[in-house]
Design a protein around this motif. Structure first.
Motif, short mmCIF file in Angstrom:
data_model
loop_
_atom_site.label_atom_id
_atom_site.label_comp_id
_atom_site.label_asym_id
_atom_site.label_seq_id
_atom_site.Cartn_x
_atom_site.Cartn_y
_atom_site.Cartn_z
N TYR A 110 0.83 -1.22 0.00
CA TYR A 110 0.00 0.00 0.00
C TYR A 110 0.86 1.27 0.00
N TRP A 170 -2.02 7.33 -7.02
CA TRP A 170 -2.01 6.50 -5.81
C TRP A 170 -2.97 7.04 -4.74
N ALA A 172 -5.96 6.44 -3.93
CA ALA A 172 -6.79 5.45 -3.23
C ALA A 172 -6.05 4.74 -2.11
N SER A 174 -4.59 5.88 0.45
CA SER A 174 -4.77 6.45 1.79
C SER A 174 -5.79 5.65 2.59
N ALA A 175 -6.78 5.07 1.91
CA ALA A 175 -7.79 4.26 2.62
C ALA A 175 -7.16 3.01 3.21
N ARG A 349 -6.05 -5.30 -5.42
CA ARG A 349 -5.61 -4.23 -4.54
C ARG A 349 -4.84 -3.20 -5.33
N PRO A 350 -5.07 -1.89 -5.07
CA PRO A 350 -4.30 -0.90 -5.80
C PRO A 350 -2.81 -1.12 -5.62
N SER A 352 0.83 0.61 -6.12
CA SER A 352 1.49 1.88 -6.39
C SER A 352 2.94 1.69 -6.78
#
Length: 355
Positions: A110, A170, A172, A174-175, A349-350, A352
């Motif tokens: 993340y 990127w 998203a 932060s969630a 999942r995002p 980065s």
């Protein structure tokens, strides 16, 4: 919003230890709001001191990692990690917490890797922090000093934010940072211990690895080669370390055949860098031969790499281009005049980590 972290370590393997850590907290615009740094007593030898410049006397009074763990967790909690080569720092930090029987989030899952995103914001720039910063005109007064590298990475990331526009790719993440679980530990258990700002000498190989060109295929190649940069600086890879390096490659999805091709390209890029001034001196030749041996390429690989470099068909090392000018990635470029050589023969999942 963000937390930039950098570690200096005794080496690159899980058996190695953190000896310096620095963290900078950033706001949403990338401005630094707080910093923290300390040397760490690894309770063992310091590894390759010529790279990080930390001496044994400096860490004698430094706290051990367990006394810093609460401060690190507190600084990272709720923030998106920003790291140059996040795969390395994430693994080394997790190993230190595991020694305390503690688990931390996978930073690479993340976080933002400024090395990986360089291919998007700085097409063709080298993968090293020095090369990326140079492309933006960012100064790093003390490379391989954790806080200096953190501040350089923070400035590099701020430039990325500016270029990315109002909603960075990127955003998203932060969630995920808000729900990432860090150990709840006591903070302030030890006073930070800092080192002096003396310059460290850099060998030919140390200088050149900062300028090796980006390798676009496979996508994870640069992360693997960044580990190789660290492994080779002391010109020694033991049998155990070699197996660990192979495991790192396997974790990244790089098989032996691909790794061998990456090693050949790595040696070829070093050969071009050695010939950049038109001469390969004895020390540079010895470095190339030793790197070839460590990578199990054979003596003939050095001759082949030097012949390709002399013919202008080897990979072109980065020359710290300006941001507006761009740079050249790992590709064959014509070079003239022909140099002469001495002392050597020619998920959902995002993610980065990359755009």
């Amino acid at each position: 919003m963000y937390a930039v972290i950098d570690l200096e370590t005794t080496g690159l393997y899980n058996k190695d230890r953190v000896i310096e850590v620095a963290i900078a907290q950033l706001d949403a615009a990338g401005r630094v709001t707080a910093t923290w740094e300390t040397l760490v007593n690894p309770e063992r030898d310091l590894g390759l001191q010529d790279r990080h410049g930390i001496r044994a006397a400096e860490v004698l009074s430094a706290p051990t990692f367990d006394r810093n763990a609460g401060d690190i967790a507190s600084m990272m909690l709720g923030r998106v990690p920003v790291v140059h080569n996040i795969a390395f720092d994430s693994r080394m930090l997790a190993s230190e917490f595991q020694r305390l029987d503690l688990q931390i989030p996978d930073l690479a899952a993340y976080g933002v890797c400024t090395m990986s995103w360089a291919g998007h914001f700085l097409p063709g720039a080298g993968r090293g922090l020095e090369a990326c910063c140079a492309a933006y005109g960012i100064e790093n007064d003390h490379p391989h000093h954790a806080l200096s590298d953190v501040m350089a990475t923070a400035e590099l990331f701020e430039r990325y934010l500016r270029d990315a526009g109002p909603v960075p790719p990127w955003a998203a993440l932060s969630a995920f940072a808000q729900v990432a679980t860090w150990p709840a530990l006591e903070t302030g258990r030890a006073e930070s211990v800092h080192r002096g700002n003396g310059e460290t000498s850099k060998s030919f190989l140390s200088r050149m690895v900062d300028r090796l060109p980006v390798v676009p295929d496979p996508p994870q190649a640069d992360m693997y080669l960044a580990q190789l940069d660290r492994a080779l600086v002391d010109r020694h890879i033991s049998a155990t370390e070699g197996e660990e390096l192979l495991r790192i490659a396997a974790d990244m999805g790089i098989d032996r055949t691909t790794a061998t091709e990456l090693h050949r390209g790595y040696l070829a890029a070093l050969a071009v860098a050695a010939l950049e001034d038109g001469v390969v001196n004895e020390a540079e030749c010895a470095d190339l031969e030793q790197v070839a041996a460590l990578l199990e390429l054979g003596a003939e690989a050095v001759d082949a790499a030097l012949r390709a470099a002399a013919a202008g068909t080897g990979p072109t090392p980065q020359r710290a281009p300006s941001h507006s000018e761009g740079a050249t990635s790992w590709s064959s470029q014509a070079r003239s005049p022909r140099p002469r050589t001495t002392g050597a023969s020619a998920s959902s999942r995002p993610d980065s980590r990359s755009p």
